[in-house]
Design a protein around this motif. Structure first.
Motif, PDB file in Angstrom:
ATOM      1  N   LEU A 114      -1.299 -15.589  -0.945  1.00  0.00           N
ATOM      2  CA  LEU A 114      -0.339 -14.495  -0.356  1.00  0.00           C
ATOM      3  C   LEU A 114      -0.695 -13.361  -1.480  1.00  0.00           C
ATOM      4  O   LEU A 114      -0.218 -12.071  -1.002  1.00  0.00           O
ATOM      5  N   SER A 115      -0.993 -13.601  -2.759  1.00  0.00           N
ATOM      6  CA  SER A 115      -1.026 -12.252  -3.548  1.00  0.00           C
ATOM      7  C   SER A 115      -2.674 -12.019  -3.855  1.00  0.00           C
ATOM      8  O   SER A 115      -2.841 -11.242  -4.810  1.00  0.00           O
ATOM      9  N   HIS A 116      -3.588 -12.593  -3.025  1.00  0.00           N
ATOM     10  CA  HIS A 116      -4.904 -12.205  -3.155  1.00  0.00           C
ATOM     11  C   HIS A 116      -5.023 -10.515  -3.024  1.00  0.00           C
ATOM     12  O   HIS A 116      -4.316  -9.877  -2.116  1.00  0.00           O
ATOM     13  N   LYS A 117      -6.255 -10.211  -3.747  1.00  0.00           N
ATOM     14  CA  LYS A 117      -6.138  -8.639  -3.873  1.00  0.00           C
ATOM     15  C   LYS A 117      -6.892  -8.227  -2.504  1.00  0.00           C
ATOM     16  O   LYS A 117      -6.899  -7.075  -1.989  1.00  0.00           O
ATOM     17  N   LYS A 143      -5.012 -11.772   2.336  1.00  0.00           N
ATOM     18  CA  LYS A 143      -3.532 -11.534   2.129  1.00  0.00           C
ATOM     19  C   LYS A 143      -2.876 -11.820   3.360  1.00  0.00           C
ATOM     20  O   LYS A 143      -1.664 -12.234   3.780  1.00  0.00           O
ATOM     21  N   ARG A 173      -7.514  -7.601   1.289  1.00  0.00           N
ATOM     22  CA  ARG A 173      -6.164  -7.517   2.369  1.00  0.00           C
ATOM     23  C   ARG A 173      -6.388  -8.239   3.589  1.00  0.00           C
ATOM     24  O   ARG A 173      -5.273  -8.790   3.951  1.00  0.00           O
TER      25      ARG A 173
END
Lengths: 353, 475
Positions: free
Chosen positions: A154-157, A162, A159
């Motif tokens: 969910l906090s992956h860089k 995420k 887009r």
């Protein structure tokens, strides 16, 4: 020139000739191998199709299913990756196209074929599209055990990752929809469509903080919030929606205008009439749409005046549509000497158009 | 003096060829990247989600028909069977002298309706609009208009009559894949910038099995000319256009299959009825409109074959078609010459237009000059044939590599060919293409330029259709 020719003969031509030879060889051999492999692939696919169909339509019996699956594995080249892919795709296809309570059966098949391990591999992959594909599998199959694998993403860089993670999350746990308010990035139309689709399928309860959504700093959250209010027929926040008709962002105003129609917010009529001249064509058309649902004699007078004043060419037909919906008898006594309006009225009253 | 001139020309051709090769290498890389990107992200919104959604833009499919009485009913049924939740078919009967309209009226139970026609784009006289009384065909609108000897005029009448914000232009005899609208509309939904047009690959239907307007089985084309064109189409769509799409540099979305933002297309003036390359001309004007109004935009291509169309099967018809295309190209470059190196038009001014001028327009002329010099040298000058042979071989090998990369990409991703034999045939066709087919194209292009210079009267050649294999015939 001579130097160029020298290099041409010594380096460029041999490289091109070798490259060409390799390319042709690869092209032909690749296709030849595929032609040899295709019957095997199609046979396996056909067997998998039949097997899954039989299993899905059989009454669920864990022991029987287990033994059938174990036996079936021996009849197909199960250890091959392409074979697992076929099974996965077929399960997803059937799950997406079948209605009714079949989720448990699908999840059982998914587990018994060891496909969760396959999904995990995809999610752990370094390639973004494989991660997204893995999450898509969990989302479609509503496989809640995959939840822990999603949360870190969910906090992956990236887009795309995420976004997919969030969609999968609300699909597996619709109560997590509340957390959307914390999204800092703009939600795209594609994501909106996906979210609404998930809500349609899951029949999720209203997010408890929906009222906060339409007060968000993030324009796309406000828009989605209004859409959800329409979706849930949520009438408790009409005052905020009325305020949003004056929001600085055009697309928010558009969404609020639409909501006024679907939520029957009659109080917006005068505000919409007043706001009309400040809006662009798209929002003007939407105002007509809304007034056709909630408009009264005030709207009648307003639109009649617009038509008399020879309004924008692009919207006059819609204006007539709107007026006709508010009062179907209006044109029996008005605009009888206006040929252009009469033509439009004929168009509007034609049942086939 | 003559020697100096020839030397200068030789250097010019050398530099030109090198630039050409470098450009194509860059395009190959861009194309690969664009296809990979498309394949990696294509499942972000699954088709079934779009089909169920209420939040997608409506699409009007505009299909002009002129004397298509023999097949129009099947073609319309095929178009009506497209999958999309919000669409209409706007069929424009372009003053057919056969029974096209009568057949439509009878088959689809049409009646003339009081349609309020707004001429947002100027067209020739529209005689009437027809709608079906049968709810089954409620998506069909037939526009009957006078013939103006221009497909552009018919398309414009269709656009004026359409009701949705996007329109898809196609030819009525084109066979579209069932999910064509979904695939072409997706970029409009997903795009971060405003998408003003989308296009996709077109394939050859000459030898395909077609039943009642539906594609039953795809077959590799049989004749020489359709096969050469198959090569050309694969190269152009999968290779060239995908690369241009990647850098938002598309100047052409085919008339056979293209989806457009109606607001922008109308604001740009619609199709230009005097143009012979009206598809390229429209995109050029739409680009200009967006630049003039300082609006960010994108034009996207999809690396999938979504449309099958019949191509010229004989040399005569092919030449006629290519003369028209060549004239369309020079017309567009000439009409919009103010774009060249005008900072206002960004990459269209500094990259796309110069590319089209140098590598599309100029090449047939340079080839002609080359041949003349070659013949001239043979009789008068002492030409170094060895060097000439080496240079030509390098260009030839490079061309083959580009062509085979396109075929390989197509075969790996889509498997459009039935078996290895068809691939081998295609390889052999590619090897002989520069000697058998390319000269015909060069001749047609030069003829097109000549017609443009002489301002010959515009004529819309009627392509003789060979007809399809019917599925029943095969059974």
């Amino acid at each position: 020139m001579d130097v160029l020719v020298y290099y041409l003969i010594l380096i460029i031509l041999p490289i091109l000739a070798c490259g060409l030879f390799l390319l042709i060889s690869f092209l032909v051999i690749n296709r030849f191998i595929y032609d040899l492999f295709r019957p095997k692939y199609e046979a396996a696919k056909s067997e998998i199709d039949s097997f899954l169909t039989i299993m899905i339509f059989s009454p669920f019996d864990e022991t029987f299913f287990k033994s059938e699956i174990e036996q079936f594995k021996k009849t197909i080249p199960f250890e091959k990756k392409w074979c697992k892919k076929i099974i996965m795709n077929e399960i997803i296809f059937l799950k997406s196209n079948l209605k009714g309570d079949v989720t448990t059966t699908f999840q059982f098949l998914y587990e018994q074929f060891g496909l969760f391990e396959y999904t995990q591999k995809l999610i752990k992959s370094r390639r973004f599209y494989l991660k997204c594909m893995g999450m898509f599998q969990l989302e479609t199959l509503e496989y809640k055990k995959g939840y822990p694998f999603i949360v870190p993403l969910l906090s992956h860089k990236n887009r795309n990752i995420k976004s997919s993670a969030f969609l999968t999350l609300i699909s597996l746990n619709p109560n997590k929809l509340e957390s959307l308010i914390d999204f800092s990035h703009q939600i795209t139309i594609a994501e909106e469509i996906n979210i609404i689709d998930i809500l349609h399928q899951k029949k999720t309860k209203i997010p408890s903080n929906l009222s906060q959504w339409i007060k968000s700093e993030n324009v796309s959250i406000i828009k989605l919030g209004i859409k959800l209010m329409v979706f849930y027929n949520y009438n408790n926040d009409n005052e905020t929606i009325i305020k949003l008709l004056k929001h600085e962002d055009k697309s928010v105003r558009n969404e609020a205008i639409i909501a006024a129609k679907f939520l029957y917010i009659y109080e917006t009529e005068h505000l919409l009439i007043e706001q009309f001249k400040h809006e662009d064509t798209q929002n003007k058309l939407e105002i007509f749409n809304t007034l056709s649902g909630i408009g009264t004699t005030d709207s009648e007078h307003f639109i009649a005046q617009l038509l008399k004043n020879k309004t924008d060419e692009n919207i006059k037909l819609e204006a007539v549509y709107c007026l006709n919906k508010i009062n179907p008898n209006y044109f029996e006594k008005h605009f009888l000497d206006n040929e252009d309006v009469k033509k439009m009225v004929k168009h509007v009253k034609t049942p086939y158009l | 003096m003559l020697d100096t001139t020839l030397n200068i020309y030789a250097y010019f051709v050398g530099v030109f060829s090198l630039t050409y090769i470098i450009s194509y290498t860059i395009l190959a890389l861009l194309s690969y990247y664009a296809i990979k990107k498309y394949l990696n992200t294509q499942y972000f919104i699954p088709n079934n989600v779009i089909i169920k959604s209420n939040h997608i833009p409506g699409v009007s499919v505009v299909a002009p028909a002129f004397n298509e009485g023999a097949t129009v009913v099947y073609n319309v049924k095929s178009l009506l069977s497209l999958t999309y939740p919000k669409f209409e078919i706007v069929l424009v009967n372009d003053g057919s002298s056969d029974d096209t309209l009568e057949k439509l009226i009878k088959e689809f139970e049409l009646i003339k309706v009081d349609f309020y026609y707004e001429e947002k784009i100027k067209t020739s006289l529209v005689r009437g609009h027809y709608k079906s009384t049968n709810p089954l065909y409620s998506k069909l609108l037939v526009v009957d208009k006078e013939n103006a000897k221009s497909k552009a005029d018919a398309s414009n009448a269709g656009i004026n009559s359409s009701k949705y914000p996007l329109f898809l232009c196609t030819d009525v005899d084109c066979i579209l894949k069932n999910d064509t609208i979904i695939k072409l509309a997706k970029p409009f939904i997903e795009g971060k910038k405003r998408v003003i047009a989308t296009g996709a690959g077109i394939r050859i239907s000459n030898s395909c099995e077609v039943k009642d307007g539906f594609l039953v089985k795809i077959h590799f084309p049989k004749g020489w000319y359709p096969r050469f064109q198959e090569l050309e189409y694969v190269r152009a769509f999968l290779f060239g256009r995908m690369a241009w799409s990647q850098i938002n540099g598309l100047l052409l979305v085919s008339g056979g299959l293209g989806m457009f933002d109606k607001e922008v297309a109308v604001a740009a003036g619609g199709y230009f009825h005097k143009s012979l390359g009206e598809d390229m001309e429209l995109i050029t004007r739409m680009r200009k409109y967006m630049y003039d109004n300082k609006l960010p935009f994108s034009i996207q291509y999809i690396p999938e074959s979504l449309c099958w169309t019949e191509v010229p099967a004989t040399k005569e018809v092919l030449i006629r078609q290519r003369v028209r295309w060549a004239r369309g190209l020079i017309q567009t470059l000439y009409f919009h010459k103010n774009i060249f190196f005008n900072p206002k038009y960004g990459k269209t001014a500094f990259l796309i237009f110069p590319y089209f001028f140098l590598f599309e327009f100029l090449i047939p002329i340079l080839e002609l000059i080359g041949i003349i010099i070659l013949i001239f040298s043979f009789f008068i000058l002492d030409l170094d044939y060895h060097n000439f042979l080496y240079m030509s071989s390098a260009v030839y090998l490079f061309y083959l590599i580009i062509t085979f990369i396109s075929i390989l990409l197509d075969d790996i991703i889509y498997k459009n060919y039935a078996n290895t034999k068809e691939i081998i045939i295609l390889v052999l066709m590619a090897i002989i293409e520069p000697f058998c087919y390319h000269p015909v194209n060069v001749y047609a292009s030069l003829k097109g330029y000549y017609h443009f210079v002489r301002q010959k009267e515009l004529k819309w050649g009627n392509m003789q259709r060979q007809g399809f294999n019917t599925a029943t015939k095969q059974n």
